[in-house]
Design a protein around this motif. Structure first.
Motif, PDB file in Angstrom:
ATOM      1  N   SER A  39      -6.518  10.896  14.755  1.00  0.00           N
ATOM      2  CA  SER A  39      -6.810  11.046  13.331  1.00  0.00           C
ATOM      3  C   SER A  39      -7.753  12.228  13.115  1.00  0.00           C
ATOM      4  N   GLY A  45     -10.168   5.735   7.860  1.00  0.00           N
ATOM      5  CA  GLY A  45      -8.703   5.747   7.978  1.00  0.00           C
ATOM      6  C   GLY A  45      -8.256   5.348   9.372  1.00  0.00           C
ATOM      7  N   GLY A  47      -3.959  11.705   9.018  1.00  0.00           N
ATOM      8  CA  GLY A  47      -5.237  12.015   8.371  1.00  0.00           C
ATOM      9  C   GLY A  47      -4.955  12.878   7.160  1.00  0.00           C
ATOM     10  N   ALA A  48      -5.899  12.898   6.209  1.00  0.00           N
ATOM     11  CA  ALA A  48      -5.638  13.541   4.913  1.00  0.00           C
ATOM     12  C   ALA A  48      -5.096  14.978   4.985  1.00  0.00           C
ATOM     13  N   PHE A 105       0.843  -1.196   0.000  1.00  0.00           N
ATOM     14  CA  PHE A 105       0.000   0.000   0.000  1.00  0.00           C
ATOM     15  C   PHE A 105       0.884   1.254   0.000  1.00  0.00           C
ATOM     16  N   LEU A 147      -9.802  14.345   9.603  1.00  0.00           N
ATOM     17  CA  LEU A 147      -9.997  14.454   8.150  1.00  0.00           C
ATOM     18  C   LEU A 147     -10.449  15.845   7.733  1.00  0.00           C
ATOM     19  N   LEU A 148     -10.746  16.684   8.695  1.00  0.00           N
ATOM     20  CA  LEU A 148     -11.266  18.007   8.347  1.00  0.00           C
ATOM     21  C   LEU A 148     -10.273  19.082   8.776  1.00  0.00           C
ATOM     22  N   THR A 149     -10.160  20.096   7.947  1.00  0.00           N
ATOM     23  CA  THR A 149      -9.261  21.203   8.320  1.00  0.00           C
ATOM     24  C   THR A 149      -9.814  21.931   9.548  1.00  0.00           C
ATOM     25  N   SER A 158       2.399  10.266  10.335  1.00  0.00           N
ATOM     26  CA  SER A 158       2.569   9.353   9.217  1.00  0.00           C
ATOM     27  C   SER A 158       1.446   9.590   8.231  1.00  0.00           C
ATOM     28  N   LEU A 214     -16.213  12.923  12.384  1.00  0.00           N
ATOM     29  CA  LEU A 214     -16.870  11.607  12.399  1.00  0.00           C
ATOM     30  C   LEU A 214     -16.278  10.640  11.386  1.00  0.00           C
ATOM     31  N   HIS A 215     -15.216  11.044  10.699  1.00  0.00           N
ATOM     32  CA  HIS A 215     -14.579  10.162   9.720  1.00  0.00           C
ATOM     33  C   HIS A 215     -13.797   9.077  10.448  1.00  0.00           C
ATOM     34  N   ASP A 216     -14.112   7.815  10.125  1.00  0.00           N
ATOM     35  CA  ASP A 216     -13.383   6.779  10.872  1.00  0.00           C
ATOM     36  C   ASP A 216     -12.774   5.674  10.010  1.00  0.00           C
ATOM     37  N   GLY A 258     -15.334  16.613  17.024  1.00  0.00           N
ATOM     38  CA  GLY A 258     -16.027  17.255  15.908  1.00  0.00           C
ATOM     39  C   GLY A 258     -15.930  16.498  14.597  1.00  0.00           C
ATOM     40  N   ASP A 292       0.203   7.329   6.133  1.00  0.00           N
ATOM     41  CA  ASP A 292      -0.703   6.204   5.919  1.00  0.00           C
ATOM     42  C   ASP A 292      -0.652   5.218   7.089  1.00  0.00           C
ATOM     43  N   ALA A 293      -1.538   4.221   7.001  1.00  0.00           N
ATOM     44  CA  ALA A 293      -1.721   3.309   8.129  1.00  0.00           C
ATOM     45  C   ALA A 293      -0.471   2.464   8.386  1.00  0.00           C
TER      46      ALA A 293
HETATM   47 CO1  B1M Z   1     -16.287  13.725   4.472  1.00  0.00          CO
HETATM   48  N1  B1M Z   1     -15.047  15.117   3.915  1.00  0.00           N
HETATM   49  N2  B1M Z   1     -17.398  15.084   5.370  1.00  0.00           N
HETATM   50  N3  B1M Z   1     -17.473  12.272   4.883  1.00  0.00           N
HETATM   51  N4  B1M Z   1     -15.219  12.684   3.348  1.00  0.00           N
HETATM   52  C1  B1M Z   1     -13.829  14.673   3.257  1.00  0.00           C
HETATM   53  C2  B1M Z   1     -12.719  14.456   4.245  1.00  0.00           C
HETATM   54  C3  B1M Z   1     -13.552  15.890   2.261  1.00  0.00           C
HETATM   55  C4  B1M Z   1     -12.077  16.032   1.864  1.00  0.00           C
HETATM   56  C5  B1M Z   1     -14.488  15.761   1.021  1.00  0.00           C
HETATM   57  C6  B1M Z   1     -14.343  16.920   0.073  1.00  0.00           C
HETATM   58  O1  B1M Z   1     -14.886  17.964   0.305  1.00  0.00           O
HETATM   59  N5  B1M Z   1     -13.598  16.722  -0.991  1.00  0.00           N
HETATM   60  C7  B1M Z   1     -14.092  17.100   3.089  1.00  0.00           C
HETATM   61  C8  B1M Z   1     -13.099  17.783   4.011  1.00  0.00           C
HETATM   62  C9  B1M Z   1     -12.681  19.139   3.516  1.00  0.00           C
HETATM   63  C10 B1M Z   1     -11.714  19.778   4.434  1.00  0.00           C
HETATM   64  O2  B1M Z   1     -11.860  19.809   5.612  1.00  0.00           O
HETATM   65  N6  B1M Z   1     -10.688  20.297   3.845  1.00  0.00           N
HETATM   66  C11 B1M Z   1     -15.243  16.439   3.850  1.00  0.00           C
HETATM   67  C12 B1M Z   1     -16.327  17.118   4.423  1.00  0.00           C
HETATM   68  C13 B1M Z   1     -16.385  18.627   4.184  1.00  0.00           C
HETATM   69  C14 B1M Z   1     -17.336  16.475   5.178  1.00  0.00           C
HETATM   70  C15 B1M Z   1     -18.548  17.095   5.848  1.00  0.00           C
HETATM   71  C16 B1M Z   1     -18.302  18.435   6.563  1.00  0.00           C
HETATM   72  C17 B1M Z   1     -19.629  17.208   4.761  1.00  0.00           C
HETATM   73  C18 B1M Z   1     -20.890  17.890   5.209  1.00  0.00           C
HETATM   74  O3  B1M Z   1     -21.616  17.382   6.017  1.00  0.00           O
HETATM   75  N7  B1M Z   1     -21.079  19.066   4.633  1.00  0.00           N
HETATM   76  C19 B1M Z   1     -18.990  15.993   6.843  1.00  0.00           C
HETATM   77  C20 B1M Z   1     -18.307  16.168   8.202  1.00  0.00           C
HETATM   78  C21 B1M Z   1     -18.842  15.196   9.233  1.00  0.00           C
HETATM   79  C22 B1M Z   1     -17.982  15.243  10.474  1.00  0.00           C
HETATM   80  O4  B1M Z   1     -16.985  14.582  10.517  1.00  0.00           O
HETATM   81  N8  B1M Z   1     -18.376  16.053  11.431  1.00  0.00           N
HETATM   82  C23 B1M Z   1     -18.464  14.778   6.163  1.00  0.00           C
HETATM   83  C24 B1M Z   1     -19.049  13.529   6.282  1.00  0.00           C
HETATM   84  C25 B1M Z   1     -18.611  12.379   5.654  1.00  0.00           C
HETATM   85  C26 B1M Z   1     -19.351  11.050   5.699  1.00  0.00           C
HETATM   86  C27 B1M Z   1     -20.035  10.755   7.028  1.00  0.00           C
HETATM   87  C28 B1M Z   1     -20.384  11.058   4.597  1.00  0.00           C
HETATM   88  C29 B1M Z   1     -18.217  10.047   5.271  1.00  0.00           C
HETATM   89  C30 B1M Z   1     -17.418   9.479   6.482  1.00  0.00           C
HETATM   90  C31 B1M Z   1     -17.815   8.044   6.787  1.00  0.00           C
HETATM   91  C32 B1M Z   1     -16.885   7.424   7.784  1.00  0.00           C
HETATM   92  O5  B1M Z   1     -15.706   7.766   7.915  1.00  0.00           O
HETATM   93  N9  B1M Z   1     -17.432   6.481   8.513  1.00  0.00           N
HETATM   94  C33 B1M Z   1     -17.249  10.965   4.534  1.00  0.00           C
HETATM   95  C34 B1M Z   1     -16.256  10.515   3.637  1.00  0.00           C
HETATM   96  C35 B1M Z   1     -16.258   9.027   3.324  1.00  0.00           C
HETATM   97  C36 B1M Z   1     -15.307  11.383   3.056  1.00  0.00           C
HETATM   98  C37 B1M Z   1     -14.259  11.071   1.969  1.00  0.00           C
HETATM   99  C38 B1M Z   1     -15.040  10.928   0.654  1.00  0.00           C
HETATM  100  C39 B1M Z   1     -13.406   9.848   2.137  1.00  0.00           C
HETATM  101  C40 B1M Z   1     -12.647   9.777   3.464  1.00  0.00           C
HETATM  102  C41 B1M Z   1     -12.073   8.397   3.623  1.00  0.00           C
HETATM  103  O6  B1M Z   1     -12.632   7.560   4.317  1.00  0.00           O
HETATM  104  N10 B1M Z   1     -10.964   8.117   2.901  1.00  0.00           N
HETATM  105  C42 B1M Z   1     -13.356  12.384   2.005  1.00  0.00           C
HETATM  106  C43 B1M Z   1     -12.846  12.799   0.636  1.00  0.00           C
HETATM  107  C44 B1M Z   1     -11.572  12.099   0.270  1.00  0.00           C
HETATM  108  O7  B1M Z   1     -10.720  11.868   1.122  1.00  0.00           O
HETATM  109  N11 B1M Z   1     -11.436  11.830  -0.977  1.00  0.00           N
HETATM  110  C45 B1M Z   1     -14.183  13.338   2.770  1.00  0.00           C
HETATM  111  C46 B1M Z   1     -10.343   6.783   2.897  1.00  0.00           C
HETATM  112  C47 B1M Z   1      -9.437   6.642   4.125  1.00  0.00           C
HETATM  113  C48 B1M Z   1      -8.764   5.276   4.098  1.00  0.00           C
HETATM  114  O8  B1M Z   1      -8.450   7.649   4.032  1.00  0.00           O
HETATM  115  O9  B1M Z   1      -9.180   8.725   6.203  1.00  0.00           O
HETATM  116  O10 B1M Z   1      -7.437   9.801   4.703  1.00  0.00           O
HETATM  117  P1  B1M Z   1      -8.058   8.578   5.262  1.00  0.00           P
HETATM  118  O11 B1M Z   1      -6.962   7.746   6.005  1.00  0.00           O
HETATM  119  C49 B1M Z   1      -5.692   7.469   5.441  1.00  0.00           C
HETATM  120  C50 B1M Z   1      -4.616   8.484   5.796  1.00  0.00           C
HETATM  121  O12 B1M Z   1      -5.101   9.784   5.920  1.00  0.00           O
HETATM  122  C51 B1M Z   1      -3.996   7.919   7.032  1.00  0.00           C
HETATM  123  O13 B1M Z   1      -4.128   6.513   6.882  1.00  0.00           O
HETATM  124  C52 B1M Z   1      -5.272   6.185   6.089  1.00  0.00           C
HETATM  125  C53 B1M Z   1      -4.909   5.142   5.043  1.00  0.00           C
HETATM  126  O14 B1M Z   1      -3.653   4.741   5.047  1.00  0.00           O
HETATM  127  N12 B1M Z   1      -4.485   8.242   8.367  1.00  0.00           N
HETATM  128  C54 B1M Z   1      -3.624   8.211   9.410  1.00  0.00           C
HETATM  129  C55 B1M Z   1      -5.712   8.540   8.807  1.00  0.00           C
HETATM  130  N13 B1M Z   1      -5.676   8.726  10.134  1.00  0.00           N
HETATM  131  C56 B1M Z   1      -4.409   8.513  10.524  1.00  0.00           C
HETATM  132  C57 B1M Z   1      -3.819   8.548  11.796  1.00  0.00           C
HETATM  133  C58 B1M Z   1      -2.447   8.284  11.892  1.00  0.00           C
HETATM  134  C59 B1M Z   1      -1.701   8.014  10.760  1.00  0.00           C
HETATM  135  C60 B1M Z   1      -2.269   7.949   9.517  1.00  0.00           C
HETATM  136  O15 B1M Z   1      -1.769   8.296  13.044  1.00  0.00           O
HETATM  137  C61 B1M Z   1      -2.496   8.483  14.224  1.00  0.00           C
END
Ligand code: B1M
Length: 207
Positions: A145, A104, A173-174, A52, A147-149, A190, A100-102, A98, A192-193
């Motif tokens: 972790s 990653g 997180g992203a 990965f 995911l939001l700024t 880091s 709810l992304h889980d 604040g 990634d996971a």
């Molecule tokens: Co949301 N969301 N979301 N979302 N969501 C993003 C993050 C976003 C980038 C989408 C976009 O606009 N393009 C954007 C954030 C913008 C920003 O802040 N810059 C966003 C937004 C705005 C929102 C809401 C505010 C939308 C709204 O309601 N208006 C809302 C917020 C809710 C809240 O949290 N309060 C929201 C809601 C949701 C859902 C509930 C629909 C769903 C989450 C479901 C869930 O997690 N159970 C969701 C999803 C799925 C996403 C996207 C599409 C995918 C995220 C994901 O799971 N990626 C995302 C867009 C995107 O990323 N393309 C987006 C796959 C995952 C494996 O990757 O989590 O990055 P990730 O983890 C990686 C690395 O980052 C790392 O390892 C993992 C893999 O190796 N990593 C770590 C993660 N944590 C780590 C910790 C570590 C080390 C590595 O050490 C401790």
């Protein structure tokens, strides 16, 4: 006799039923639980994690492997608790307040478990008080972790609170970068996971 290569392949290719079948048979045959983990499941998660990191597999493949790993762990974990096998270390993990992304965060948790760590998963929306609830289990690392700024800024509170107590805090997180980790004084970052596992290994001197 368990075919550990077959178990490893089944985890890596995400064949959950196959993993369940092999691990169930191994448990029924009273195979050494350490072998099931150390010769089959843990190397599988390490290898798929490395793939990965090298972009040879992607999130879907990692997720199915993680689910297959979880299926095997579910069978082994209760038995392990009785044998007193020592984990490499303890990590409490959560997504910050604040947020709810889980997906990653769950991947990081399962990779850590797969690597031999005890993981206390606190879920999402974790404030300092929620992370504090893990203290009775004495984690050596808090893994955070975001995911939001808008929520990543809360990591600073977590870092300040726990580093003052001598507990390491790693973040990811992203939206997170090494520069941000340095700015808030985190013990590590880091992207990634799999990198999170390597980071914890390094911080705890586990490997
Ligand atoms: Co949301 N969301 N979301 N979302 N969501 C993003 C993050 C976003 C980038 C989408 C976009 O606009 N393009 C954007 C954030 C913008 C920003 O802040 N810059 C966003 C937004 C705005 C929102 C809401 C505010 C939308 C709204 O309601 N208006 C809302 C917020 C809710 C809240 O949290 N309060 C929201 C809601 C949701 C859902 C509930 C629909 C769903 C989450 C479901 C869930 O997690 N159970 C969701 C999803 C799925 C996403 C996207 C599409 C995918 C995220 C994901 O799971 N990626 C995302 C867009 C995107 O990323 N393309 C987006 C796959 C995952 C494996 O990757 O989590 O990055 P990730 O983890 C990686 C690395 O980052 C790392 O390892 C993992 C893999 O190796 N990593 C770590 C993660 N944590 C780590 C910790 C570590 C080390 C590595 O050490 C401790």
């Amino acid at each position: 006799m368990t075919d550990y290569q077959a178990l490893k392949n089944a985890v890596m290719s995400g064949k959950r039923d196959e993993v369940t079948k092999i691990v169930s048979a191994a448990v029924a045959a009273k195979e050494d639980l350490n072998n099931i983990l150390d010769k089959g499941m843990i190397p599988a998660m390490r290898e798929i994690g490395d793939k990965f990191s090298r972009n040879e597999v992607y999130v879907p493949e990692l997720l199915v492997a993680a689910r297959a790993m979880q299926a095997g762990l579910t069978l082994v974990e209760p038995l392990l608790a009785k044998t007193g096998r020592k984990p490499l270390g303890r990590v409490a993990i959560g997504t910050v307040k604040g947020d709810l992304h889980d997906i990653g965060k769950n991947l990081v948790a399962i990779m850590l478990k797969g690597a031999g760590y005890e993981v206390i998963d606190l879920g999402v929306n974790c404030d300092v008080a929620k992370f504090e609830t893990s203290m009775d289990k004495k984690p050596q690392v808090i893994a955070c972790s975001a995911l939001l700024t808008t929520t990543m800024v809360y990591m600073k509170d977590v870092v300040q609170h726990f580093t003052a107590k001598g507990i390491k805090v790693i973040i990811g997180g992203a939206p997170i970068t090494q520069a941000y980790a340095d700015e808030i004084g985190a013990s590590g970052y880091s992207e990634d996971a799999n990198g999170a596992v390597k980071l914890v290994d390094k911080l705890l001197g586990a490997r």
